[in-house]
Each structure stands twice: as structure tokens, then as C-alpha cells.
Design a protein around this motif. Sequence first.
Motif, PDB file in Angstrom:
ATOM      1  N   GLN A 562       0.850  -1.178   0.000  1.00 54.44           N
ATOM      2  CA  GLN A 562       0.000   0.000   0.000  1.00 54.44           C
ATOM      3  C   GLN A 562       0.893   1.238   0.000  1.00 54.44           C
ATOM      4  N   TYR A 563       0.238   2.411  -0.075  1.00 51.16           N
ATOM      5  CA  TYR A 563       0.987   3.661  -0.146  1.00 51.16           C
ATOM      6  C   TYR A 563       0.415   4.643   0.872  1.00 51.16           C
ATOM      7  N   LEU A 564       1.311   5.401   1.494  1.00 48.16           N
ATOM      8  CA  LEU A 564       0.924   6.430   2.448  1.00 48.16           C
ATOM      9  C   LEU A 564       1.194   7.789   1.810  1.00 48.16           C
ATOM     10  N   VAL A 565       0.148   8.642   1.757  1.00 46.51           N
ATOM     11  CA  VAL A 565       0.252   9.973   1.160  1.00 46.51           C
ATOM     12  C   VAL A 565       0.077  11.005   2.272  1.00 46.51           C
ATOM     13  N   LEU A 566       1.069  11.884   2.419  1.00 45.59           N
ATOM     14  CA  LEU A 566       1.011  12.978   3.387  1.00 45.59           C
ATOM     15  C   LEU A 566       1.002  14.290   2.627  1.00 45.59           C
ATOM     16  N   CYS A 567       0.028  15.142   2.962  1.00 46.69           N
ATOM     17  CA  CYS A 567      -0.119  16.437   2.289  1.00 46.69           C
ATOM     18  C   CYS A 567      -0.175  17.516   3.352  1.00 46.69           C
ATOM     19  N   SER A 568       0.746  18.463   3.310  1.00 49.20           N
ATOM     20  CA  SER A 568       0.852  19.474   4.358  1.00 49.20           C
ATOM     21  C   SER A 568       1.063  20.837   3.735  1.00 49.20           C
ATOM     22  N   ALA A 569       0.333  21.836   4.289  1.00 47.20           N
ATOM     23  CA  ALA A 569       0.539  23.219   3.860  1.00 47.20           C
ATOM     24  C   ALA A 569       1.526  23.933   4.753  1.00 47.20           C
ATOM     25  N   ALA A 570       1.861  23.336   5.920  1.00 50.91           N
ATOM     26  CA  ALA A 570       2.825  23.948   6.831  1.00 50.91           C
ATOM     27  C   ALA A 570       4.224  23.734   6.303  1.00 50.91           C
ATOM     28  N   PRO A 571       5.120  24.724   6.474  1.00 51.86           N
ATOM     29  CA  PRO A 571       6.493  24.582   5.960  1.00 51.86           C
ATOM     30  C   PRO A 571       7.195  23.354   6.508  1.00 51.86           C
ATOM     31  N   LYS A 582      -4.141   6.639   3.017  1.00 55.24           N
ATOM     32  CA  LYS A 582      -3.545   5.360   2.636  1.00 55.24           C
ATOM     33  C   LYS A 582      -4.359   4.768   1.491  1.00 55.24           C
ATOM     34  N   VAL A 583      -3.666   4.378   0.423  1.00 55.69           N
ATOM     35  CA  VAL A 583      -4.331   3.809  -0.754  1.00 55.69           C
ATOM     36  C   VAL A 583      -3.553   2.578  -1.199  1.00 55.69           C
ATOM     37  N   LEU A 590      -6.841  14.320  -3.834  1.00 54.51           N
ATOM     38  CA  LEU A 590      -6.812  15.070  -2.574  1.00 54.51           C
ATOM     39  C   LEU A 590      -7.753  16.252  -2.713  1.00 54.51           C
ATOM     40  N   ASP A 591      -8.772  16.318  -1.869  1.00 50.54           N
ATOM     41  CA  ASP A 591      -9.699  17.440  -1.906  1.00 50.54           C
ATOM     42  C   ASP A 591      -9.760  18.100  -0.541  1.00 50.54           C
ATOM     43  N   GLY A 592     -10.596  19.161  -0.451  1.00 52.22           N
ATOM     44  CA  GLY A 592     -10.683  19.924   0.787  1.00 52.22           C
ATOM     45  C   GLY A 592      -9.450  20.767   1.044  1.00 52.22           C
ATOM     46  N   LEU A 593      -8.731  21.154  -0.015  1.00 50.80           N
ATOM     47  CA  LEU A 593      -7.524  21.958   0.136  1.00 50.80           C
ATOM     48  C   LEU A 593      -7.860  23.437   0.146  1.00 50.80           C
ATOM     49  N   SER A 594      -6.924  24.223   0.525  1.00 52.53           N
ATOM     50  CA  SER A 594      -7.107  25.675   0.572  1.00 52.53           C
ATOM     51  C   SER A 594      -6.656  26.291  -0.745  1.00 52.53           C
ATOM     52  N   GLU A 598       0.503  26.592  -1.254  1.00 57.16           N
ATOM     53  CA  GLU A 598       1.524  25.639  -1.683  1.00 57.16           C
ATOM     54  C   GLU A 598       1.524  24.454  -0.723  1.00 57.16           C
ATOM     55  N   TYR A 599       1.396  23.265  -1.284  1.00 54.01           N
ATOM     56  CA  TYR A 599       1.360  22.051  -0.478  1.00 54.01           C
ATOM     57  C   TYR A 599       2.622  21.227  -0.723  1.00 54.01           C
ATOM     58  N   SER A 600       3.131  20.662   0.354  1.00 54.14           N
ATOM     59  CA  SER A 600       4.223  19.687   0.275  1.00 54.14           C
ATOM     60  C   SER A 600       3.596  18.308   0.360  1.00 54.14           C
ATOM     61  N   ILE A 601       3.847  17.481  -0.669  1.00 53.30           N
ATOM     62  CA  ILE A 601       3.209  16.172  -0.756  1.00 53.30           C
ATOM     63  C   ILE A 601       4.302  15.109  -0.762  1.00 53.30           C
ATOM     64  N   ALA A 602       4.179  14.115   0.102  1.00 49.30           N
ATOM     65  CA  ALA A 602       5.133  13.010   0.199  1.00 49.30           C
ATOM     66  C   ALA A 602       4.374  11.699   0.087  1.00 49.30           C
ATOM     67  N   VAL A 603       4.892  10.769  -0.736  1.00 56.53           N
ATOM     68  CA  VAL A 603       4.277   9.460  -0.929  1.00 56.53           C
ATOM     69  C   VAL A 603       5.293   8.403  -0.508  1.00 56.53           C
ATOM     70  N   TYR A 604       4.886   7.485   0.376  1.00 53.06           N
ATOM     71  CA  TYR A 604       5.724   6.408   0.885  1.00 53.06           C
ATOM     72  C   TYR A 604       5.179   5.070   0.378  1.00 53.06           C
ATOM     73  N   ALA A 605       6.079   4.200  -0.026  1.00 49.21           N
ATOM     74  CA  ALA A 605       5.686   2.812  -0.297  1.00 49.21           C
ATOM     75  C   ALA A 605       5.711   2.052   1.022  1.00 49.21           C
TER      76      ALA A 605
END
Length: 1028
Positions: A562-571, A582-583, A590-594, A598-605
Motif C-alpha cells: 500500500q501507499y501512504l500519502v502525506l499532504c501538508s501546507a505547513a512549511p 492510505k491507498v 486530494l480534496d478539501g484543500l485551501s 503551496e502544499y508539500s506532498i510526500a508518498v511512501y511505499a
Amino acid sequence: MLIHSSFLFACTALGSHILGYVLGQGPSRLKLAVLSEDRLQMKWRETEGNTDGYKVQVKPMAGDSEQEVMLKTKTPKATVGGLSPTKEYTLHIYVLEGSQETLFAKRKFVIQELKNILQARNNQKNTATAPGKSTPPVRNTATELIPEVKATSPALSETTTQTAKDRPERRRQKAAGAKGPSETLQGKPNTEFSVTETPTALQTTQRSPAKSEQGDLGKEKHTKETLKRGSRFQCDTAAATDIVLLVDGSWSIGRNNFKFVREFLSALVSPFNIARDKIRIGLSQYSSDPRTEWNLNTYVTRDEVLEAVRNLRYKGGNTFTGLALSHVLEQNLKPEAGSRADAVKLVILLTDGKSQDDVNLSAQTLKNMGIELFAIGVKNADEAELRQVASEPLELTVYNVLDFPLLSSLVSRLTWVLCTRIKEKLKSENTGSPVKNVSVTTGPHLSPTNLIISEVTSRSMQLTWTPPLRQPKKYRIVYYPSRGGIPQEVVLDGSASSTQLVNLTSHTEYLVSVFPIYENAIGDGLRGMTSTSLSPPLSLRASEVSHNSLRLSWQPASGATQYLVLCSAAPNGAEDDTKEVKVEQPEVLLDGLSPSTEYSIAVYAMSGEEASDPTSIQETTLALSPPGHLSFSEISHGSVKVSWEAASRAVRAHRVTYVSSRGSNAREIQVPSNASSTVLRPLSSRTQYFISVSSVYDEGNSFPVTGNVTTLTVPPPSALKVTELSGNNVQLQWEAAAASDVLVYQIKWNAVGEESSQELSVAGNLAAANLPGLKKNTEYQISIWAYYKDGARSDTVSILHRTSSKSPPTNLVIDSETSTSLQVRWRPPGRHLQYYRVTYAPESDDRAQQTIMVSGKSSGVTLQSLLPNTAYKVMVSAVHDAGESDSVSTTGQTASALAKPPPTRGFAPFKTEACPTLSSTEGSLQGFDMMEAFGLVEKEYASIKGVAMEPYVFSGTRTYTLFRDIQLTRRTSEVLLSGIPPVHTISILLRLLPEAPKEPFAVWQLTDVNFQPLLGVILDCKVSCNIA
């Protein structure tokens, strides 16, 4: 007892091989006997009388430091060792008597010359003796003169090490059972001295390690000096020899003990002839991983090697001896490291504990290649492991001592054994004896190639390599974390060409080595490095970006479940602002964004609980529509109107932010969505402001529209007007352009043509002020300017005014004199008086002047606490609403202290009914108005300096503003003629202004004669108003 037994055994064996020679000085005063090439005995005739002993001094003529031997006994002989046979020495013998030293004998000698003289005499004796004649045996003078022992091998010294051959010898020494002599040695460490003496001597502190031609490898007593000076034995072989010192540097040794290791190594290498074409010495230190300190070809002289040993630094770590032995073969015994194919090869291992890996395979490989291994153990070393490592014969190659200071006891024996083994190997090679000669250098046909590390997961990896042309006997796989850790190893059959390493630590970088092991050689190792983790997702990209959503997609990662997706607007990815999804498929919406964020997005296997390194991107959502047509109007010194056009009906509000060019903190206001303008206040005058307006949506804020505007200068007061008041006062009136923004007005006036002037501060909410103390019929220039709340000052405006002429009290008289009081009476000048100012002082002392205030409704006052029989001058002035009149004066004298007091008129006890009636919110009260007592009476304007009257009523009472650093003081008698009654109530109403001091301060106080507070009101802006 063990030391004494060994000594006696050596004495018994001495007579058979001692080399003796005796020379006398004077009538048998001093005799010298040569015991060996470096040992000399001296004997002299005992002096008559009482002595404290002897001092023996042997001083070389040049090159060595002076050594002294102190004998604490009357026995007249000593033995000195460690001398050079070819050097000239001077011998002095002193008699000690208390603190005095008397020269007893002096002699110069060279040991070699003494031996030559002895040889010549022996030849003469042999020639003079005819063959066949019975000749008495030659007398061995040296033997007669020296009943002490000559130590001929280290077996005569004490040590805690004993090989198999030593044990019977030790038992024989113990069986001898006699005590050995000793004496004290004091000297410097550069030259060795051994001192022996008859049993009357006290002690021996140093003994030199003597040579042993018989190979008696015994034990040696350790001292600190032994390590410093090293063995006097010198190995005279010139055979090409490569010696590798392999030193354990693990934590168990410790820094304090490592200095003994350095000293031992220095003593060990000192006897050898180190040169490029002779003996070469290299050194590696090991713990968890081995480290080459220097190669065989790094240093080419003995001094260079000794200096390197002195600078050897302690490593620290675990004990992996097997890995270190492999390092010696792979690194230190390579041609590029200085190893010579035709040289004798010795490896000397020094360790203090049991290895944490297998040593047998590496040690056996070295021995199979003809490399001789010596194993030295200290303290906790495993002797079975030492014997497993060392070469045969083990009685010559294995050593073990109980502690580090005892390492020095091995030097003499070990250096002799090493030198002998080198000579034997050289001799066997020269005579053609079969000696295994396997080259340490390995060619490409012995080494595998093309190491591939694949299928890396968080806990395992696959190794694959190409086998060498010649199949090895085994493979040794060594792997450990690159940042330190316990090395692990796997041994495979020589037919293998791949393996899987399992049970690894995730997210760890590993160093991996593959070594081919042959019967008589080790091939070059393959090395690689990789980190244990899942492969991260690849080709991460964003699409379908809107103001509140975006779609992510990426390539699948091998082994991921599976994959873990983290999306953060904080620096920094703050937890409260991070979305986590998790998908199972390599895409997500990704919805419900501002918006406009600028978003920092990280995807983990992910595989179970293990995660790969992240793949990251940054993406910005679309912006919301901002307001339009920003404009500014109605600009003043302290405000500005900001206008705009709304961008959309979806706007929920407008956010206006403004900040000055001076760098003050930004301020922000929010305006309803139906408004299209707002007024910003308060602002600072003559200041540029940067203003931005953004629209607020449900999804967030739009980008702002910005502009800047500069405020105007603050306006001064205008329309000045002067009104004449009674007495010496005038009233100044003005119009304020921005009264709400004015903090205080400053008024200054002076007579025209005079430099002196007066000033008055007036609260900013007033538009008039009374100016006191003006002269009659005088022209004045009156100026006024305003200070605003932002600190700005207005321009100054002025007006000229000529004063006219205020009525004082009349008919001032003094009566009812007593010894301590005077009754003063007058006729009021009119109505609407605020109060009277009464000033009095003895005529003879103006410095004792006092002033009291009397109610404007009164027409007299009793002056109390006066001096008896003293003339007083009394002055009274009337304070009108328009100002203070001129004063009138009179004189009076108090009665004598013996005079009878007058009737009690004016001196009656305080009575409540005598108090005037006051009106308040609580009804009519009897008492005195404290405000009136301090000159703060109900009137249209105040005239006391530093005080301004407010234009409104607080709790039914007129209020006044006291400016900073203003203090009003009155005597109690000026307020209450009869003093404060025992039961009284004081009511004070206060309003704390924003400009009030932040620290606690007293608003009103009642003090004693020394101005120490008795009762008062203290205000603390940070807490509350406290009554003290």
C-alpha cells in the motif's frame, strides 16, 4: 620467597660461565671485576669508623646521562649493569657521613679494555705453563670477588607469565630456597643499571634484562623504567623481514591501559634493525573494524617507527579478531603496502579479550601461506583462542599476562624469540629446506568480480557475483552497518555465486564484503554498500489542480502492499495541518484543500509497518479572485478612507491589512461582504502606509490588492482668544482641529522683552486654560502647541495680550494669642472664592515659612504648633476663580510659655457638628472636601500647574487630570483646623487613564512629620488598585 629462590638458583649456576677480571687501586683499596660485556662489579676496603653508607657514581664520559647508586649499608661492593663495552666511564665512590660526602676512590675504565688485559694475562699464564707438568688450577678471581648472582636470562626475574618449558625451571629455582641480595638504584632512564649486593643491602629497584644464549625464556619483573628503556638486546640479523603488529583497540582495554600497550610496542621494536632493505614494521589497530595505522613501507628507520608508536591513538569499539586477521592479509601484506615476496613474514597479535567472530579460518589461511603468527594475551584474553591463532611451536608463540603493566616482562624473551625465528627462517631458505612460500598477492584468477546488490527490502538483500577462474574453497561474506555496529558473517561453499542476507535492520546503510578463501591464499574481496529500505514510488506528478483539490499519480514500487500519502501546507509539516491518506493503488484525489496554497506532498511505499523513503513534490492550488480598483480618499493626519470593488457574490468578508513604512506591527480589520470601503484609524501623521485588501471566501482568502498612502501633518490649535480674569490670571481659549487625537497642549507665556517664561500643560480634551502669575498692565506673548497620541508635535501658534488689574482680603488682624497659636481673621474680598492661601513664618527665620489653604467660605484660621514668645509674619491671599490676588500681611506674637492660656475660643475639641455640610450621591454629609483642600474646587477651569479639569462629571463629582510627575502637598492643619478626628472616612474616586504609569504609584498619602507614609492609596496598573 619466590624472588629469593630464583636468585639463589642463579648464584649456584654462576661459577661455571662467569667472565671475570679484577683490577686494584692502591693497597687493595678498589677492585673491579668484569662479569660480562655490560656488567661490572666493584669492591673496596671498608672504611674505619662509623659511616652512613656509600654512594657509587658511574658517569659516562659523553653521550649518556649520569646514573647514581645509593647503598644504605656498610657492605663495600656493588654491581652495575647495562654499560657499553666500548665506552669510557668514570667511577666515583663516596663515603656518606650524615649530610657530608667524602670522595673515597676514583677510577676511569672501559670494559673492553679490561677484558683485553684479562685475555693477555690468561695467554701469558697458558704459555708459562709447561706441558705435562702438574700446575695448580688457575684461580678465578672474579668468582672469588663476586658471590652475588649474574642474571643471564629473563628467567631470573619475576613475571606472571610462564610457558611450558619455564615451569620445571621455576620449580628448581624454588627448591634452591635461599634469599637473594638487593640494593637501591636511583637514576635516570636512558641507561640501565643492575645493582646487586650482599644480604646486608636493603633493596633493588631496577634490574636490566640480560641476554640468554641458552634460550632460557623465563619471566621478568615489571617496573616502569623497564618499559621506558626497552631491552638492551639487539637483533643483529639483516634478513629481509615484514612484521605486522595487529593491536586490539577495543573498549575493554581503556585509555589508561593503552599507554602500556604503546610502551610495550616501543620496547618490542627497539632491538630490530629497521630499514627499507631489512626489517619493515607495519601496524593495524582493530575493534569493530580494522584500521591500518601505517603500512610496511611507510617508515624506513627505527626512530620513525618509534615516533609513530608514541603517536598511536586509541580507537575503541568491539573485538573482532577474525576480521582483523583478514584485514592483515588483504591490506597489510599486499605489495602496494610494502610486503616483499622474498621476506620473512611475521604477524604479532596483541589482544585483551575473546573475539566476537571466528578466528580459525583467517588464522589458518595465514599460517597455510607460510606466515608465522604470534599471539599475546592480556588480562581477560582467551588462552585457547590464542593457541588457536598462533603458529607452532606454541611454547614460543603464545604469551599471556595478567595485566597490562606486566607486558614489559615479555620484551626480552619475545624479542629474542623473534630474532631467533627470523634467523632460522633465513637459514632454512638459504640451505634449501622446504619452507612453504605462498605469495600473499592474489591475481584476478583468484578474485570474484561484478558484485550486484538487488532485491533490497527493509530487512533483506540479495548478493550476486561472478566467480573467479579458480574456484575457492569457501566464501566469507562480512556485512555490518556503515555507521558502526557488530559485523556479521556468512560462510558459503566455494561453488556458490549468490546469497541472501536476511534479518537486517531497516533504514540502515550496510557495508558488504565477499572474500574468496583458498587453501593457501585469500583472493581480493568484493565490496559494496546499500541501504535497507523499500524502493520509493517513482514519477510522482500532480494533475487536475483546482483551488481546493488535486490528483496524484505515480509508478508502483516493487514489494509495496500500500501507499501512504502525506499532504501538508505547513512549511515543516505540522501535525495539525497534515492530511494523511492510505491507498492501495498508485493514484489518489486530494480534496478539501485551501486555495492559492503551496502544499508539500510526500508518498511512501509501505510493506506491513515498514515504509520506504518518500518521494516528494510541491504543488500550489489555484487562487481566489481578489477585490478590484483599490483607492484612497479623505486623507488626514490620523485616518484614511480605503475603497474597493467586490470581486464576487461568494465573498464572505473583506480583510484589510495595513502597516507603516516605519516597520511597526501590521494591523488588520475585517469588513462585511456588503461593504466596499472602510476608514483606517488611528494612524500616525506624515507616515506612509502600505495597505492590502483581500476577499474572504469559504475556501480561504484571495490574493490581496495593495497600495500605499501618506497621512498629513498634524494641525495646530487655532482661533486663540485671551480673556481677562480677576487678580493676576487670564484665560486662554482655542479651537482644536482634531481634539480626539491630542494628548496634551503645551502653553508658554512671557512678558514681551523678558527672557524668563512660564509653561503649562493642559489635557488634550480641553480647549481653554487659566494662565496664573501675570503682572498687571504688562504685554505678554502667549504660545500654544499640541502633542498628539502618535508622538507628533504640531506647529506653534502665538497671540499678544496686555493684562489689566484681583481683590485681596481686607482687615487682616491677629488676636487670641497663646504660647503656641495665633488666631488670624480677615474680611472676604467678595463671593465665589475658591480658597485662601495663608503663609506664616517667624520674623527672624524666613526659612521656617509654612503655607496652609483655608476654605473660601471661611474668614479666619488658627495657626497651631507655633513657638512661644515669638513674633510671626502672616500673609493671606484670596484665590478667585479667575486667579490669585495679591497677598496682605500682618504680624503677631505668641504669648510666653508661662502665660495663662486664653479662653478656649478656637481651640475647642473637634466636633462633628462643627464640620460643614457637603452634598454627595449618598446625600448630605458633614466633613471637608479634600479636593477643595488641595485647590481642586468645582469651577469651570483649573489653574494649578500640572492639573487639568475634565469636561464631564464622574459619580456626581467634577474630575481632574494630574499629569506625570505632579505632586500636590498640604499640611493636615491647613485642611482641618482641629486635626483629623479619631473616627473619620476619606472617599476618593479615581479613573485610571491609559497613559498612567505601569509601575505601582501612590495617588494620595497621609504622612508623619518625617514624610513617612501612614495611610494612602496605591495604584498598581498590572494588578488592581490597592489601599495601603
